[in-house]
Design a protein around this motif. Sequence first.
Motif, PDB file in Angstrom:
ATOM      1  N   ARG A  72       0.819  -1.226   0.000  1.00  9.93           N
ATOM      2  CA  ARG A  72       0.000   0.000   0.000  1.00  9.93           C
ATOM      3  C   ARG A  72       0.847   1.267   0.000  1.00  9.93           C
ATOM      4  N   GLU A  96      -5.276   6.790   5.088  1.00 10.12           N
ATOM      5  CA  GLU A  96      -5.448   5.378   5.415  1.00 10.12           C
ATOM      6  C   GLU A  96      -6.440   4.677   4.479  1.00 10.12           C
ATOM      7  N   SER A  97      -7.511   5.359   4.125  1.00  5.92           N
ATOM      8  CA  SER A  97      -8.566   4.692   3.348  1.00  5.92           C
ATOM      9  C   SER A  97      -8.741   5.238   1.938  1.00  5.92           C
ATOM     10  N   GLU A  98      -8.149   6.406   1.633  1.00  4.02           N
ATOM     11  CA  GLU A  98      -8.395   7.060   0.343  1.00  4.02           C
ATOM     12  C   GLU A  98      -7.115   7.309  -0.449  1.00  4.02           C
ATOM     13  N   ILE A 100      -3.395   5.170  -1.922  1.00  3.26           N
ATOM     14  CA  ILE A 100      -2.515   4.010  -2.007  1.00  3.26           C
ATOM     15  C   ILE A 100      -1.372   4.349  -2.960  1.00  3.26           C
ATOM     16  N   PRO A 258     -12.983   5.027  -1.239  1.00  2.00           N
ATOM     17  CA  PRO A 258     -12.387   4.027  -0.349  1.00  2.00           C
ATOM     18  C   PRO A 258     -12.628   2.578  -0.787  1.00  2.00           C
ATOM     19  N   LYS A 259     -13.801   2.286  -1.378  1.00  2.00           N
ATOM     20  CA  LYS A 259     -14.073   0.911  -1.798  1.00  2.00           C
ATOM     21  C   LYS A 259     -13.135   0.486  -2.928  1.00  2.00           C
ATOM     22  N   ILE A 261     -10.189   1.867  -3.592  1.00  2.00           N
ATOM     23  CA  ILE A 261      -8.837   1.822  -3.017  1.00  2.00           C
ATOM     24  C   ILE A 261      -8.630   0.499  -2.277  1.00  2.00           C
ATOM     25  N   LYS A 262      -9.630   0.088  -1.522  1.00  2.00           N
ATOM     26  CA  LYS A 262      -9.524  -1.167  -0.775  1.00  2.00           C
ATOM     27  C   LYS A 262      -9.389  -2.362  -1.710  1.00  2.00           C
ATOM     28  N   ALA A 265      -5.887  -2.318  -3.080  1.00  2.00           N
ATOM     29  CA  ALA A 265      -4.946  -2.733  -2.038  1.00  2.00           C
ATOM     30  C   ALA A 265      -4.965  -4.247  -1.854  1.00  2.00           C
ATOM     31  N   ARG A 266      -6.151  -4.822  -1.920  1.00  2.00           N
ATOM     32  CA  ARG A 266      -6.249  -6.265  -1.694  1.00  2.00           C
ATOM     33  C   ARG A 266      -5.580  -7.044  -2.825  1.00  2.00           C
ATOM     34  N   SER A 269      -1.868  -6.807  -2.649  1.00  2.00           N
ATOM     35  CA  SER A 269      -1.250  -7.575  -1.563  1.00  2.00           C
ATOM     36  C   SER A 269      -0.881  -8.986  -2.012  1.00  2.00           C
TER      37      SER A 269
END
Length: 398
Positions: A72, A96-98, A100, A258-259, A261-262, A265-266, A269
């Motif tokens: 991230r 943190e959420s918005e 990467i 955020p959705k 971005i999440k 990020a996933r 990973s």
Amino acid sequence: MSPLPDEFYRISKLPPYVFATVNEMKAKLRAAQYDVVDFGMGNPDGATPRAIVSKLAEAARNPKNHRYSVSRGIPNLRHEICKRYHRNYGIQLDPESEAIVTIGSKDALAHLMFAVIGPGDQVVTPAPCYPIHQWGVIMAEGESVPLPADKPSEFLNGLERLYRKSIKPPKLILINYPHNPTTTCVDLDFFKEIVRMASLHGTMVLHDFAYADLCFDGYKAPSILEVDGAKEVAVEMFSMTKSYNMAGWRVGFCLGNPKMIKALARIKSYLDYGIFQPIQIAAIIGLRECEEDVHKICNLYQRRRDLLVDGLNAAGWPVEKPKASMFVWAPIPEGFRGIGSLEFSKLLLEKALVAISPGIGFGPAGDGHVRFALIENQHRSRQALRCIKQFLKDEKVG
């Protein structure tokens, strides 16, 4: 023993690389000791700001920075890009959420496609377009729906028609302003309309903002995230490549919803451990201390733009000055339009020793144009202009 297949599933979806034809010709000419002036690839030729390089060297000597990083991006770098967005656009982002960190914007774009679209999902793409904008969708098994990027009003009208006529709305709208290759620019009202339609129909938006800082003649490119409600549907890709002369460093960001971005990020990973940590630490210094360097880089591109466009017009090749980006999008000269952009590019390389990108490499909508990247210094540009002028005088095609 069974032989391996001649073609692989996803590779078979990709077309031949049009730019390879010009690149091969260029390599052969240079091997034969010909001096080719190269406006082909948008590869910045300037040095990365000294403060960034110094910090990289310092951080690289610390063994703690030799270990795996995080996919991230390190927290301080995410904080710093959010601070820059607040300074430059008045946008509040949660690091943190918005936000990467990505390995350049290509990494962000291609992996986001894999994360958020599925087989058969429609994705609106620009036409013409930077190749990954279309083929990233295809590789993720989506369906690319091209709309004209060089005419923003037509893009919006086409999008409105698509919503009216489609059985299901597009899953994602991919846009890129200032636009590569056409250099088209938009104002904030364009983004407001995109966000309005996307919000109404539940469509995601991805804005590739690679040329955010390369703006001329008083124009300032807006961020889509300036629009109220944009973070409900949109993310924006920003890259340090062009703004900071950091092409080889591969530092980019995805910011906004955020959705999305999440999801990115996933998937990252599973795919990588992020950028080498000393590069991330050096990038923090760039975002924090090198804004003046960004202005100097922009001014250099403006001087190159003026020299090239003025010279082309003086040579009898009518071209308009772009308001942004590091490119000039030139219509094929009238006497050569019948042969198309690839044959014209090959002819210019052969006769004038000037390399450019054929518009067909950006899709069928680009075939009436060629693209110059502003990557040669003024001396080399003048040399090219003399050759182009002579070429236009000597060569005529029916």
